[in-house]
Design a protein around this motif. Structure first.
Motif, PDB file in Angstrom:
ATOM      1  N   GLU A 282       0.834  -1.207   0.000  1.00 39.52           N
ATOM      2  CA  GLU A 282       0.000   0.000   0.000  1.00 39.52           C
ATOM      3  C   GLU A 282       0.868   1.256   0.000  1.00 39.52           C
ATOM      4  OE1 GLU A 282      -3.245   0.462  -0.243  1.00 39.52           O
ATOM      5  OE2 GLU A 282      -3.598  -1.678  -0.520  1.00 39.52           O
ATOM      6  N   ARG A 283       1.892   1.257   0.848  1.00 36.92           N
ATOM      7  CA  ARG A 283       2.775   2.428   0.933  1.00 36.92           C
ATOM      8  C   ARG A 283       3.568   2.616  -0.370  1.00 36.92           C
ATOM      9  NH1 ARG A 283       6.502   1.731   5.892  1.00 36.92           N
ATOM     10  NH2 ARG A 283       7.199   3.804   5.224  1.00 36.92           N
ATOM     11  N   LEU A 284       4.037   1.516  -0.933  1.00 39.11           N
ATOM     12  CA  LEU A 284       4.765   1.599  -2.206  1.00 39.11           C
ATOM     13  C   LEU A 284       3.862   2.117  -3.321  1.00 39.11           C
ATOM     14  CD1 LEU A 284       6.897  -1.681  -2.210  1.00 39.11           C
ATOM     15  CD2 LEU A 284       7.791   0.634  -2.432  1.00 39.11           C
ATOM     16  N   SER A 285       2.627   1.626  -3.331  1.00 38.15           N
ATOM     17  CA  SER A 285       1.675   2.064  -4.353  1.00 38.15           C
ATOM     18  C   SER A 285       1.432   3.571  -4.248  1.00 38.15           C
ATOM     19  CB  SER A 285       0.366   1.294  -4.193  1.00 38.15           C
ATOM     20  OG  SER A 285      -0.544   1.648  -5.201  1.00 38.15           O
ATOM     21  N   ALA A 286       1.278   4.062  -3.015  1.00 39.95           N
ATOM     22  CA  ALA A 286       1.080   5.504  -2.811  1.00 39.95           C
ATOM     23  C   ALA A 286       2.306   6.298  -3.228  1.00 39.95           C
ATOM     24  CB  ALA A 286       0.758   5.765  -1.333  1.00 39.95           C
ATOM     25  N   LEU A 287       3.499   5.746  -2.938  1.00 30.04           N
ATOM     26  CA  LEU A 287       4.750   6.421  -3.319  1.00 30.04           C
ATOM     27  C   LEU A 287       4.834   6.583  -4.831  1.00 30.04           C
ATOM     28  CD1 LEU A 287       7.705   7.406  -2.864  1.00 30.04           C
ATOM     29  CD2 LEU A 287       8.385   4.994  -2.939  1.00 30.04           C
ATOM     30  N   TYR A 288       4.570   5.508  -5.563  1.00 31.77           N
ATOM     31  CA  TYR A 288       4.727   5.572  -7.017  1.00 31.77           C
ATOM     32  C   TYR A 288       3.597   6.363  -7.677  1.00 31.77           C
ATOM     33  CZ  TYR A 288       8.913   2.787  -7.218  1.00 31.77           C
ATOM     34  OH  TYR A 288      10.218   2.373  -7.096  1.00 31.77           O
ATOM     35  N   ASN A 289       2.460   6.428  -7.044  1.00 31.99           N
ATOM     36  CA  ASN A 289       1.396   7.294  -7.572  1.00 31.99           C
ATOM     37  C   ASN A 289       1.800   8.761  -7.486  1.00 31.99           C
ATOM     38  OD1 ASN A 289      -0.363   5.273  -8.330  1.00 31.99           O
ATOM     39  ND2 ASN A 289      -1.374   5.175  -6.330  1.00 31.99           N
ATOM     40  N   SER A 290       2.443   9.120  -6.370  1.00 31.84           N
ATOM     41  CA  SER A 290       2.904  10.511  -6.230  1.00 31.84           C
ATOM     42  C   SER A 290       4.058  10.803  -7.174  1.00 31.84           C
ATOM     43  CB  SER A 290       3.325  10.773  -4.782  1.00 31.84           C
ATOM     44  OG  SER A 290       4.448   9.987  -4.437  1.00 31.84           O
ATOM     45  N   LEU A 291       4.951   9.826  -7.346  1.00 32.35           N
ATOM     46  CA  LEU A 291       6.077  10.019  -8.276  1.00 32.35           C
ATOM     47  C   LEU A 291       5.578  10.105  -9.719  1.00 32.35           C
ATOM     48  CD1 LEU A 291       8.709   7.543  -6.754  1.00 32.35           C
ATOM     49  CD2 LEU A 291       8.852  10.039  -6.782  1.00 32.35           C
ATOM     50  N   LYS A 292       4.504   9.365 -10.013  1.00 34.54           N
ATOM     51  CA  LYS A 292       3.951   9.376 -11.374  1.00 34.54           C
ATOM     52  C   LYS A 292       3.411  10.761 -11.734  1.00 34.54           C
ATOM     53  CE  LYS A 292       1.768   5.593 -12.226  1.00 34.54           C
ATOM     54  NZ  LYS A 292       0.688   4.572 -12.288  1.00 34.54           N
ATOM     55  N   LEU A 309       2.977  -5.145  -7.166  1.00 34.06           N
ATOM     56  CA  LEU A 309       1.509  -5.218  -7.092  1.00 34.06           C
ATOM     57  C   LEU A 309       1.017  -6.640  -7.366  1.00 34.06           C
ATOM     58  CD1 LEU A 309       0.518  -1.926  -8.938  1.00 34.06           C
ATOM     59  CD2 LEU A 309       0.381  -2.371  -6.484  1.00 34.06           C
ATOM     60  N   GLU A 310      -0.135  -6.987  -6.816  1.00 34.77           N
ATOM     61  CA  GLU A 310      -0.709  -8.323  -6.991  1.00 34.77           C
ATOM     62  C   GLU A 310      -2.188  -8.200  -7.371  1.00 34.77           C
ATOM     63  OE1 GLU A 310       0.966 -11.109  -6.791  1.00 34.77           O
ATOM     64  OE2 GLU A 310       2.845 -10.421  -5.886  1.00 34.77           O
ATOM     65  N   GLY A 311      -2.718  -9.278  -7.934  1.00 36.23           N
ATOM     66  CA  GLY A 311      -4.153  -9.390  -8.182  1.00 36.23           C
ATOM     67  C   GLY A 311      -4.733  -8.301  -9.062  1.00 36.23           C
ATOM     68  N   GLN A 312      -5.866  -7.748  -8.633  1.00 38.13           N
ATOM     69  CA  GLN A 312      -6.600  -6.761  -9.420  1.00 38.13           C
ATOM     70  C   GLN A 312      -5.788  -5.494  -9.650  1.00 38.13           C
ATOM     71  OE1 GLN A 312      -9.442  -7.287 -10.934  1.00 38.13           O
ATOM     72  NE2 GLN A 312      -9.482  -5.224 -11.817  1.00 38.13           N
ATOM     73  N   LYS A 313      -5.052  -5.067  -8.624  1.00 37.54           N
ATOM     74  CA  LYS A 313      -4.240  -3.851  -8.774  1.00 37.54           C
ATOM     75  C   LYS A 313      -3.127  -4.064  -9.808  1.00 37.54           C
ATOM     76  CE  LYS A 313      -5.056  -1.714  -4.283  1.00 37.54           C
ATOM     77  NZ  LYS A 313      -4.459  -1.174  -3.042  1.00 37.54           N
TER      78      LYS A 313
END
Length: 917
Positions: A282-292, A309-313
């Motif tokens: 979750e934290r990594l996903s938030a980090l890369y969303n901000s970097l994106k 990331l895994e599954g649906q994400k």
């Protein structure tokens, strides 16, 4: 120098030295001859004349003159120095060092000799001697910057970084406050960065940070400065400051993966094995969303999240990543996604995604959920991607179906033919793969990569002659094999050597493998000139990095392949030695006189013809190499006296030669299973019991579950159990060592070898390769159970691995494993019927027939779709109006007709049966 000569001759001697340094060798020879007319036994003049002749490729005369000069004047440092230079030119570095040391006994403060000695000590990694010599040079010339730097580097290489720092600080103490001047700013900056790296290496992080803050204005390389600053701050635990610097570096280069990983580490969100908790994801996903949001143009910021990331994400991220690249038409997309196939479950998600995109484009011309129409090329690149996906999963029929459809869609895209060739290669049809690679090459004759790809496919199909003719299209002046060797084209030599080995031509195979080994020897020698250059130019960090690389040079993959190939050739020579000339003469003497005479005449004619052809070829090569296109003379290339490696196979002790390369592998590739398998096989042939046992222990330590590790373990102790009772003291000693070591092997605890083999089979019952190994060992231990061992292999089932199975099952068996099992049945078990057609149980087909069903394109198993040995695509562009293609009737090619393609003429046949429609 020349002090024992009269003034006139002494001046002439200086002319000799100057002529040598300026490469005016004829002038130097003339001056030497003038002195020798009056003083024919003058040692230093004889030595200098020999050194000059050495530079003119007259080595035998050179050595004779230098040795004569040394004999006449043993107490001359010049004679010893020249003798050392002569050895150095022939890469006899240890002998050269001895000569230099003798010269220094006579003249201990000679700067030139000390400098030459230090270079050789660095080359030979005599690091304690290197430190000593550099210290002596510094004491003789303390005002010379290079001597200070050389002394510091010597201590660093000798694992004394703290002393190196002291030397550099002492050197800085000799400089003025306004140093450096503008023309030396870069050199001084490099020295400062090197010093900071030494602080970091010693763990003096606070001092490193202090030095960087103090000397920032004097450091020119700002990128390296920032990277080093961020690294030091991270090690000091100041993660926020380190992250801030890495973020600024990302602004400079937002596609540098190292910077993203460093940011993750600063935030405590990095794992070496790629395993993350749900919270971390979750934290990594938030980090890369901000970097994106900050770096929207970066490809890395979109690609990296696919790893964690895994599954649906994961599906959503992959969807947003893949679509723009399909629209753009990026051929390397699958190579980018390929590492994801190692993650459990991700291949299935990607398959669903690709098929969904394909279906949507076919039906609506848009991506799923998008109203925007896609260009026709998007379907092409989607089919291209899907074909590579199914190729990776081993579903070759579906992969070929998709790539054929892509070719029908747009026949002018070269990448389609290259990928189809690779699919057929993986499916086992090497000849068809080579034909397709040649087709791709012919579509762009100026593309070196396509040419190389085609050559590689031809070599894998054992079309060596055709491969060489294709490769030389891109060599200088069309000079064939020599240029490939001069260019150190190792992939070609390795593939060529493997091809010759498969064909049983051990001479040519060895020739290629040993050529690769020579390239690595040349690379080791090439570092010599950098020992002085890098100190002079102050590229100290790059220099130390280069030396570190050189120290592990022989661990490179290409050297490992070449050495392993050479060892196999030598072992095969030992097992099946070639006939010596004496044996051939004995056979000839048994023939009737008339036949013997006729055979002798044929041999003489063949030898004379071969000699004449070699001489003509040598004359042609000499004439062509002496003159370039511009008309300038060039050095003649040395003629290869053994182009086919015939002398290489005539060695008396092949196993001794193999041992040389095995030692290199053991020193540099000790973590490779293949190294220890070769060690076991070689030492068993040499009857070196303890060395073979050492190899077995290493194999068990690296991977005890590997089939080859199991084979070596069983074979070794079966051999030991069959040996007679030890008689000599050495045999008793070996036996005692084995008895003492045997309890350390867990697999053998209180068990017989038959039990060990049975337990191994039970543990790996579902694996074909493990069952084959167990069956082979069963036959070795119990020869009367041959049929039972064969049945073990026959009862293996090709289970479908986990997957969607949307378009068919993904089977576990690999084609190479099946080929190895077939060879095992034919050679070890010696059962040709079981291997090829018949089987113990009449209800089942033979092994080859079974494999032909699993691999219908395999030429080895003679599958039903393997009969086509070549393929040329039908260039019917009139059926493909997409993407603005203009119909071109000249590109049509029907059966038996000539098709013009890029200025070349191809005879094409109707090979459409290879396609699946």
């Amino acid at each position: 120098m020349g002090s024992s000569l009269p003034p006139k001759e002494a001046n002439l001697f200086k002319v000799i030295v100057k002529s040598y340094e300026t490469k005016q060798y004829k002038k130097g020879l003339k001056a030497a001859d003038s002195i020798l007319k009056k003083f024919p036994e003058h040692g230093e003049t004889l030595s200098m004349k020999g050194l000059t002749l050495n530079c003119m490729d007259r080595k035998s005369e050179a050595y004779e003159l230098v040795r004569r000069g040394l004999k006449n004047d043993l107490k001359s440092h010049v004679c010893w120095h020249v003798y050392g230079l002569l050895y150095r030119s022939d890469r006899e570095y240890r002998e050269a060092i001895k000569c230099y040391r003798n010269a220094l006994r006579i003249d201990p403060d000679n700067i030139e000799i000390l400098r030459d000695l230090s270079l050789l000590q660095a080359q030979m990694r005599d690091l304690s001697g290197f430190v000593e010599t550099r210290q002596q040079l510094l004491s003789l010339k303390p005002n010379h910057r290079m001597n200070w730097i050389g002394f510091a580097v010597a201590h660093h290489l000798n694992s004394n970084s703290s002393k190196a720092i002291e030397v550099l600080e002492a050197y800085e103490g000799t400089l003025e406050d306004d140093y450096p001047p503008d023309n030396e700013r870069y050199e001084h900056s490099e020295m400062l960065l090197y010093k900071i790296s030494l602080f970091e290496e010693c763990g003096m992080l606070d001092r490193a940070l202090e030095e960087m803050q103090k000397k920032e204005s004097k450091i020119v390389d700002k990128l390296s400065f920032k990277e080093q600053m961020a690294s030091v701050l991270f090690k000091l635990g100041r993660f926020d400051e380190s992250e801030s610097i890495y973020t600024s570096l990302l602004f400079m280069n937002p596609d540098n993966y190292k910077y993203f990983i460093a940011v993750q580490k600063c935030l405590g969100l990095y794992s070496d094995n790629g395993q993350y908790s749900v919270d971390d994801v979750e934290r990594l996903s938030a980090l890369y969303n901000s970097l994106k949001e900050k770096y929207a143009w970066s490809s890395a910021v979109k690609r990296i999240p696919l790893d964690f990331l895994e599954g649906q994400k994961f599906q959503e991220a992959a969807d947003s990543y893949v679509k723009p690249l399909l629209t753009k038409g990026v051929p390397s997309l699958f190579s980018d996604l390929s590492p994801l196939y190692e993650h459990p479950g991700k291949a299935n998600i990607l398959e669903q995604l690709f098929l969904k995109i394909e279906d949507s484009i076919r039906t609506s011309g848009c991506f799923p959920g998008s109203p925007q129409k896609e260009p026709p090329s998007t379907l092409l690149w989607t089919l291209f991607l899907i074909s590579q996906h199914y190729d990776r999963r081993g579903q070759y029929e579906i992969a070929l179906n998709k790539i054929d459809e892509a070719i029908s869609h747009t026949p002018t895209v070269i990448d389609l033919y290259s990928v189809k060739g690779k699919i057929l290669q993986h499916a086992g049809n090497f000849a068809a793969a080579a034909a397709l690679a040649d087709e791709a090459r012919s579509m762009d004759l100026a593309d070196r990569y396509l040419n190389s790809e085609c050559v590689m496919q031809m070599l894998q199909a054992d079309q060596v002659g055709l491969a060489e003719k294709t490769a030389v299209l891109f060599t200088k002046d069309g000079d064939q094999h020599n240029n490939l060797h001069d260019m150190q084209c190792m992939w070609y030599e390795l593939a060529s050597g493997e091809s010759y080995f498969r064909q049983g031509d051990l001479g040519r195979a060895l020739k290629n493998f040993l050529a690769v080994e020579k390239h690595y020897a040349d690379m080791t020698e090439d570092q010599f000139d950098f020992h002085s250059y890098c100190l002079r130019k102050m590229t100290l960090r790059a220099y130390v990095s280069m030396l570190t690389f050189q120290d592990r040079l022989h661990a490179h993959e290409y050297f490992h392949k070449a050495a392993a190939g050479a060892i196999r050739c030598y072992m095969k020579l030992h097992d099946s030695p070639t006939k010596s000339s004496t044996e051939e003469n004995d056979e000839i003497s048994k023939l009737p006189p008339a036949q013997r005479k006729k055979l002798r005449q044929k041999q003489k004619k063949a030898e004379a013809r071969a000699k004449r052809e070699a001489e003509e070829k040598q004359e042609d090569e000499t004439a062509s190499s002496n003159t370039s296109k511009s008309g300038k003379k060039q050095n003649a290339r040395p003629v290869d006296l053994d182009p086919h490696g015939e002398k290489l196979v005539q060695i008396e002790d092949p196993l001794a030669e193999a041992t040389k390369y095995l030692k290199l592998l053991q020193n540099n590739s000790s973590s490779s299973l293949e190294t220890h398998i070769l060690s076991f096989e070689l030492n068993m042939r040499k009857q070196k019991i303890l060395l073979a046992f050492q190899a077995v222990k290493q194999l068990i330590k690296l991977d005890e579950n590997n089939p080859d590790s199991h084979r070596c373990l069983i074979k070794f102790f079966h051999k030991i159990n069959s040996l007679p009772t030890p008689g000599t003291d050495s045999e008793k000693l070996i036996w005692n060592v084995l008895e003492a070591e045997r309890p350390d092997i867990r697999q053998l605890h209180g068990k017989s070898l038959i039990e060990v083999n049975r337990i191994f089979l039970e543990k790996h019952d579902a694996s074909l390769t493990h069952r084959a190994a167990a069956a082979e060992m069963m036959y070795l231990l119990e020869p009367n159970k041959k049929m039972e061992a064969i049945k073990l292999i026959e009862d293996s089932t090709n289970n479908a691995s986990s997957g969607n199975n949307v378009l068919g099952p993904v089977n576990e068996w690999q084609i190479q494993d099946c080929i190895d099992v077939h060879k095992l049945l034919e050679t070890v078990f010696g059962d040709h019927d079981v291997a090829n057609s018949l089987q113990l149980l009449a209800t089942k087909p033979g092994w080859k027939t079974r494999c032909a069903e699993y691999f219908p394109y395999s030429t080895y198993f003679e599958g039903i779709k393997s009969a086509i040995a070549a393929y040329v695509v039908d260039h019917n562009l009139e059926n493909s109006p997409e993407n603005g293609i203009t119909p071109n009737p000249q590109l049509k090619s029907n059966e038996g007709e000539l098709g013009a393609l890029n200025g070349t003429v191809h005879i094409v046949d109707d090979l459409s049966t290879l396609s699946i429609r």
